[in-house]
Design a protein around this motif. Sequence first.
Motif, PDB file in Angstrom:
ATOM      1  N   UNK A 124       0.814  -1.210   0.000  1.00 38.29           N
ATOM      2  CA  UNK A 124       0.000   0.000   0.000  1.00 38.29           C
ATOM      3  C   UNK A 124       0.849   1.262   0.000  1.00 38.29           C
ATOM      4  N   UNK A 125       1.965   1.256   0.744  1.00 32.92           N
ATOM      5  CA  UNK A 125       2.797   2.461   0.830  1.00 32.92           C
ATOM      6  C   UNK A 125       3.333   2.855  -0.538  1.00 32.92           C
ATOM      7  N   UNK A 126       3.803   1.877  -1.294  1.00 34.66           N
ATOM      8  CA  UNK A 126       4.326   2.159  -2.632  1.00 34.66           C
ATOM      9  C   UNK A 126       3.225   2.694  -3.536  1.00 34.66           C
ATOM     10  N   UNK A 127       2.043   2.087  -3.455  1.00 33.66           N
ATOM     11  CA  UNK A 127       0.921   2.536  -4.284  1.00 33.66           C
ATOM     12  C   UNK A 127       0.498   3.955  -3.909  1.00 33.66           C
ATOM     13  N   UNK A 128       0.483   4.250  -2.616  1.00 33.42           N
ATOM     14  CA  UNK A 128       0.097   5.591  -2.161  1.00 33.42           C
ATOM     15  C   UNK A 128       1.069   6.627  -2.694  1.00 33.42           C
ATOM     16  N   UNK A 129       2.357   6.340  -2.580  1.00 33.04           N
ATOM     17  CA  UNK A 129       3.358   7.297  -3.047  1.00 33.04           C
ATOM     18  C   UNK A 129       3.278   7.500  -4.557  1.00 33.04           C
ATOM     19  N   UNK A 130       3.077   6.418  -5.283  1.00 34.63           N
ATOM     20  CA  UNK A 130       2.965   6.549  -6.729  1.00 34.63           C
ATOM     21  C   UNK A 130       1.746   7.349  -7.141  1.00 34.63           C
ATOM     22  N   UNK A 131       0.610   7.066  -6.505  1.00 33.31           N
ATOM     23  CA  UNK A 131      -0.615   7.791  -6.833  1.00 33.31           C
ATOM     24  C   UNK A 131      -0.494   9.257  -6.439  1.00 33.31           C
ATOM     25  N   UNK A 132       0.070   9.522  -5.262  1.00 33.71           N
ATOM     26  CA  UNK A 132       0.233  10.906  -4.817  1.00 33.71           C
ATOM     27  C   UNK A 132       1.141  11.685  -5.766  1.00 33.71           C
ATOM     28  N   UNK A 133       2.191  11.048  -6.253  1.00 33.67           N
ATOM     29  CA  UNK A 133       3.087  11.716  -7.208  1.00 33.67           C
ATOM     30  C   UNK A 133       2.355  12.041  -8.499  1.00 33.67           C
ATOM     31  N   UNK A 134       1.532  11.100  -8.979  1.00 33.50           N
ATOM     32  CA  UNK A 134       0.753  11.355 -10.196  1.00 33.50           C
ATOM     33  C   UNK A 134      -0.214  12.516  -9.995  1.00 33.50           C
ATOM     34  N   UNK A 135      -0.897  12.522  -8.857  1.00 36.31           N
ATOM     35  CA  UNK A 135      -1.855  13.585  -8.569  1.00 36.31           C
ATOM     36  C   UNK A 135      -1.150  14.937  -8.492  1.00 36.31           C
ATOM     37  N   UNK A 137       1.566  15.821  -9.868  1.00 32.10           N
ATOM     38  CA  UNK A 137       2.176  16.191 -11.141  1.00 32.10           C
ATOM     39  C   UNK A 137       1.156  16.669 -12.157  1.00 32.10           C
ATOM     40  N   UNK A 138      -0.094  16.225 -12.042  1.00 32.76           N
ATOM     41  CA  UNK A 138      -1.064  16.463 -13.106  1.00 32.76           C
ATOM     42  C   UNK A 138      -2.210  17.383 -12.709  1.00 32.76           C
ATOM     43  N   UNK A 139      -1.927  18.319 -11.855  1.00 33.53           N
ATOM     44  CA  UNK A 139      -2.943  19.312 -11.535  1.00 33.53           C
ATOM     45  C   UNK A 139      -2.501  20.207 -10.393  1.00 33.53           C
ATOM     46  N   UNK A 140      -2.990  21.447 -10.361  1.00 34.82           N
ATOM     47  CA  UNK A 140      -2.636  22.357  -9.269  1.00 34.82           C
ATOM     48  C   UNK A 140      -3.339  21.963  -7.982  1.00 34.82           C
ATOM     49  N   UNK A 141      -2.741  22.286  -6.858  1.00 34.38           N
ATOM     50  CA  UNK A 141      -3.371  21.998  -5.577  1.00 34.38           C
ATOM     51  C   UNK A 141      -4.004  23.263  -5.023  1.00 34.38           C
ATOM     52  N   UNK A 142      -5.031  23.080  -4.238  1.00 35.90           N
ATOM     53  CA  UNK A 142      -5.744  24.200  -3.629  1.00 35.90           C
ATOM     54  C   UNK A 142      -5.006  24.588  -2.349  1.00 35.90           C
TER      55      UNK A 142
END
Length: 343
Positions: A124-135, A137-142
Amino acid sequence: MSEHPFAVVSLCGDVPQLHDVPRIADDAERDADEVVAGPFTAVTLDAALGADALVSAIAETEILTPWILVAGPDERDIATEIVGRALDGAPGVFGLAGVVIDGAEVPDGIRRHEVPAVVAIDGAATAIRGLASDVATHGPRVPEPWARIITSSRTDVAMRATLARRALADDPGYRPRALSEAQLALLRELSRRLVPQQPGPAIDLAARLDRMIEAGESDGWRPTGMSTDVEAYRAGLDALAAIWMRGTAAQDAVIREVIEGKAAAGSVLTPRQLSLWFEDARNDLVRLWLSHPASLAHVGYSGFATGGTGPEPAGYLVLAAGEREEWEPEELGRLGAAEGRTS
């Protein structure tokens, strides 16, 4: 290099190694523009509490960063319900950025919401980090001060739901629904020229526009003699492709000619029709950019927080230039007069 904090809401217990997996390569490989996901704040909740209690617990945690929901095989149904409620504007909840399912497939109910979601294969930790990096990278944060306003009772449930869905990161593998691949590629190039965005990860305006016209969700306006949005965009982009040039100066010249109705539009559209379509396209792209909550924060617009579900009407008492109310971010100016200090 910039870091992007995330929260992790786990319905299946602690996530081993979430905090000790290396976030970046060694110093020699670091890039000044690299987007680094983390640090992570973990919140563990008992799925047996049920959807109502879990959503309330998430709200009470006051998460102001993007957050990722983690569930195992036994929590998939409750995770689906939480995703739906978060995107439907549940009070106090904003910023759902993705879902990690550990040991099972992502439910169709989650995929239908078009939330970034992955299956944990290497933990899960690896998946979380990968998904968080994608998120990240592909959009501005509020920004967090603006997320606080969105979660507050000043913001109406329907408005919070709209902003929650608009804040979701764009799919880097998006496939066009109304346009062809070539038309979408040109629209992306055009959007970068017409709507320069703030520094950092950008909104994929072209993908959002393609999705909008396919769903028939535009403003409904079109000039006399023009076809439907889908047909107009296909024809307009094909006509533009025939005269599009490489290089900034050459593209500027084409843009000016199209706006002035002087471009050689060919047999698909007349120069006048191409100019009318181009006006609509510019309007659509700007509206899509400004509708994102990060863009509202960028321009300092807090007018979305005047509906509300609190006991008192939510409005403005301070209207002077350069002044703000207590609930508004400090960046909007100095605190207004005492009678205008609202909570």
